[in-house]
Design an enzyme around this catalytic site. Structure first.
Site, short mmCIF file in Angstrom:
data_model
loop_
_atom_site.label_atom_id
_atom_site.label_comp_id
_atom_site.label_asym_id
_atom_site.label_seq_id
_atom_site.Cartn_x
_atom_site.Cartn_y
_atom_site.Cartn_z
N HIS A 117 -1.37 6.26 -0.95
CA HIS A 117 -2.00 5.65 0.23
C HIS A 117 -2.80 6.70 0.97
O HIS A 117 -2.44 7.87 1.02
CB HIS A 117 -0.95 5.04 1.17
CG HIS A 117 0.20 5.95 1.47
ND1 HIS A 117 1.25 6.13 0.60
CD2 HIS A 117 0.46 6.74 2.54
CE1 HIS A 117 2.11 6.99 1.12
NE2 HIS A 117 1.64 7.39 2.30
N ASN A 169 -0.73 12.39 1.27
CA ASN A 169 0.39 13.30 1.06
C ASN A 169 0.93 13.13 -0.36
O ASN A 169 1.00 12.01 -0.86
CB ASN A 169 1.50 13.00 2.07
CG ASN A 169 1.06 13.22 3.50
OD1 ASN A 169 0.29 14.13 3.78
ND2 ASN A 169 1.50 12.37 4.40
N HIS A 182 -4.17 7.75 4.58
CA HIS A 182 -4.04 7.55 6.02
C HIS A 182 -5.44 7.72 6.63
O HIS A 182 -6.07 8.77 6.47
CB HIS A 182 -3.16 8.63 6.66
CG HIS A 182 -1.72 8.64 6.22
ND1 HIS A 182 -0.71 8.14 7.00
CD2 HIS A 182 -1.14 9.11 5.10
CE1 HIS A 182 0.45 8.30 6.37
NE2 HIS A 182 0.22 8.90 5.22
N ILE A 234 2.96 1.48 10.72
CA ILE A 234 4.00 1.00 11.63
C ILE A 234 4.35 2.05 12.69
O ILE A 234 4.92 1.72 13.74
CB ILE A 234 5.24 0.58 10.80
CG1 ILE A 234 6.06 -0.47 11.51
CG2 ILE A 234 6.08 1.78 10.39
CD1 ILE A 234 7.08 -1.15 10.60
P1 AMP Z 1 3.68 9.13 3.86
O1 AMP Z 1 4.66 9.91 4.69
O2 AMP Z 1 2.38 9.84 3.63
O3 AMP Z 1 4.31 8.65 2.56
O4 AMP Z 1 3.29 7.87 4.72
C1 AMP Z 1 4.06 6.71 4.76
C2 AMP Z 1 3.61 5.97 5.99
O5 AMP Z 1 4.06 4.62 5.87
C3 AMP Z 1 4.19 6.50 7.30
O6 AMP Z 1 3.11 6.89 8.15
C4 AMP Z 1 4.98 5.31 7.87
O7 AMP Z 1 4.88 5.21 9.26
C5 AMP Z 1 4.34 4.15 7.16
N1 AMP Z 1 5.17 2.96 6.99
C6 AMP Z 1 6.45 2.90 6.59
N2 AMP Z 1 6.86 1.63 6.51
C7 AMP Z 1 5.80 0.85 6.89
C8 AMP Z 1 5.60 -0.56 7.02
N3 AMP Z 1 6.56 -1.45 6.76
N4 AMP Z 1 4.38 -0.98 7.45
C9 AMP Z 1 3.41 -0.09 7.73
N5 AMP Z 1 3.54 1.23 7.60
C10 AMP Z 1 4.73 1.71 7.20
#
Ligand code: AMP
Ligand code: ZN
Length: 113
Positions: free
Chosen positions: A99, A86, A101, A30
């Site tokens: 997840h 992370n 990236h 997002i």
């Molecule tokens: P992390 O900081 O490694 O836990 O990554 C979490 C990621 O999730 C971040 O890059 C956010 O931008 C992404 N994120 C949070 N909410 C959503 C959502 N609803 N849809 C898609 N990505 C999201």
């Protein structure tokens, strides 16, 4: 369980889904940090990298293989891309469902940026 990514997996909240199979879901981040920024998640809830068990190892391989395939489909596999996972607070984890990236379409530097 109050997990954002489980809710996207269950289609309870919308995700911009780019790939799905029986074990893996991939959707656009997002808040993209690159022209392509996809999150690749296991459908199984695993909170952090520290919680991966022996039986999950093939699933982790599938995450990586999905990243490589999506990179190839988008045409930046050869030029290169970045994959990041992370773990916990100091590692920058904000969503506690593992997840990967996948970021591509721009040049990355290491260690900064
Ligand atoms: P992390 O900081 O490694 O836990 O990554 C979490 C990621 O999730 C971040 O890059 C956010 O931008 C992404 N994120 C949070 N909410 C959503 C959502 N609803 N849809 C898609 N990505 C999201
Ligand atoms: Zn979850």
């Amino acid at each position: 369980m109050n997990c954002l990514f489980c809710k996207i997996i269950d289609h309870e909240i919308p995700g911009d889904i780019v790939f799905e199979d029986d074990e893996v879901l991939a959707f656009n981040d997002i808040n993209p940090q690159a022209p392509t920024h996809i999150l690749i998640v296991p459908k199984k809830h695993i909170a952090t990298l520290n919680d991966i068990e022996e039986g999950d190892l093939p699933l982790v391989g599938r995450l990586q293989n999905t990243a490589a395939r999506l990179a190839a489909e988008r045409g930046f596999a050869e030029e290169g891309y970045r994959v990041v996972m992370n773990c916990n607070e100091a590692g920058g984890q904000t969503v506690y469902h593992i997840h990967m990236h996948l970021m591509g379409g721009r040049r990355f530097t290491w260690p900064a940026g």
